[in-house]
Design a protein around this motif. Sequence first.
Motif, short mmCIF file in Angstrom:
data_model
loop_
_atom_site.label_atom_id
_atom_site.label_comp_id
_atom_site.label_asym_id
_atom_site.label_seq_id
_atom_site.Cartn_x
_atom_site.Cartn_y
_atom_site.Cartn_z
N GLN A 186 0.82 -1.21 0.00
CA GLN A 186 0.00 0.00 0.00
C GLN A 186 0.86 1.26 0.00
OE1 GLN A 186 -3.31 0.08 2.71
NE2 GLN A 186 -3.44 -2.15 2.77
N MET A 217 -7.66 8.35 0.03
CA MET A 217 -7.42 7.22 -0.87
C MET A 217 -6.62 6.15 -0.16
SD MET A 217 -6.51 9.28 -4.42
CE MET A 217 -6.95 7.91 -5.48
N SER A 218 -6.79 4.92 -0.62
CA SER A 218 -5.99 3.80 -0.13
C SER A 218 -5.84 2.83 -1.28
CB SER A 218 -6.66 3.11 1.05
OG SER A 218 -5.88 2.01 1.50
N ILE A 226 -11.41 5.98 -1.11
CA ILE A 226 -12.20 5.14 -0.22
C ILE A 226 -13.18 5.96 0.62
CG2 ILE A 226 -10.42 3.36 -0.08
CD1 ILE A 226 -9.78 4.45 2.75
N GLY A 245 -10.10 1.50 -4.72
CA GLY A 245 -9.43 1.64 -3.43
C GLY A 245 -9.54 0.39 -2.58
N PRO A 296 -7.82 -1.41 4.70
CA PRO A 296 -6.87 -0.32 4.50
C PRO A 296 -6.05 -0.06 5.77
CG PRO A 296 -9.05 0.57 4.90
CD PRO A 296 -9.20 -0.92 4.88
#
Length: 283
Positions: A105, A155-156, A161, A266, A271
Amino acid sequence: MKKFLKNKKLLTIFVLVILVLSMLSISIRLRNKRETPFLVQKIGNDTVSIVTRVVNWPIDLVSNGVANVEDLFNTQAENDHLKKQIDNLAQTKARNSSLEAENTQLKQALKLKKTLTDYTIINGSVISRAADTWSDLLVIDQGSRAGVKKNMPVMSGKGVIGRVVEVNSTTSKVELITTTDKSTNKFAVEADAANGKKVHGVISVEGNNQLAFTQVVDGQKLKKGTRVYTSGMGGLSPKGLLIGTVTKTTRDTFGLSDVVEIQPAGNLNDPSVVSVIKRKVEE
């Protein structure tokens, strides 16, 4: 000499010494000549041997028992040590798996930074996500001190997201795009249709918890795999952030507009690293 002979005690001792020495001498000679000991000596030896065995048996039994118990404790301690090593190995594997996912990530976040040239990125980590609001909210470890503000998109992985809905000094609350809250602000999005025109709509969640591109008039012109981005027309999100890709287009229950199902880009499932998008003009 006469005095010595008259002394009966001394005479008796002298005679006894002579007899003992004579018996010892005779016994040694006989022992050297005989292949087997005398019967009395043999009985005495056997008796001593039996007594010694009887005495030693409980001692040996106790000693062996103590040794077996000690071995048992040593084995138990070794087993406990091995179990701890196995548990530590499992924890290490789980930690390595988590670190690998987090590293992936982070790499994606770094690649993202190269594409969002008009924005700066505030990287953070997810620190809380309640089970009862799993699809609605999460908390990250960045707040106003890091420059986070309300309504900034988050965001992820490769896509959006959610957006920031509450900001504290060191933490922020993020509302996910999968939230079922009807009163939430929707992301205004757009996609390129097959005829080259832009198709606009908003992101919402349908009854089956499916992320969808709704309020679309020309949804049938969107091919499967078409990328959907934020349009910036809602005033809360910048333009050009990836939401996901088109998977299927259907009509809504009233038959007035198309419902385009979206596969999120995403990482919504797990996450751990997030990127808060900040306009440069806001710095």
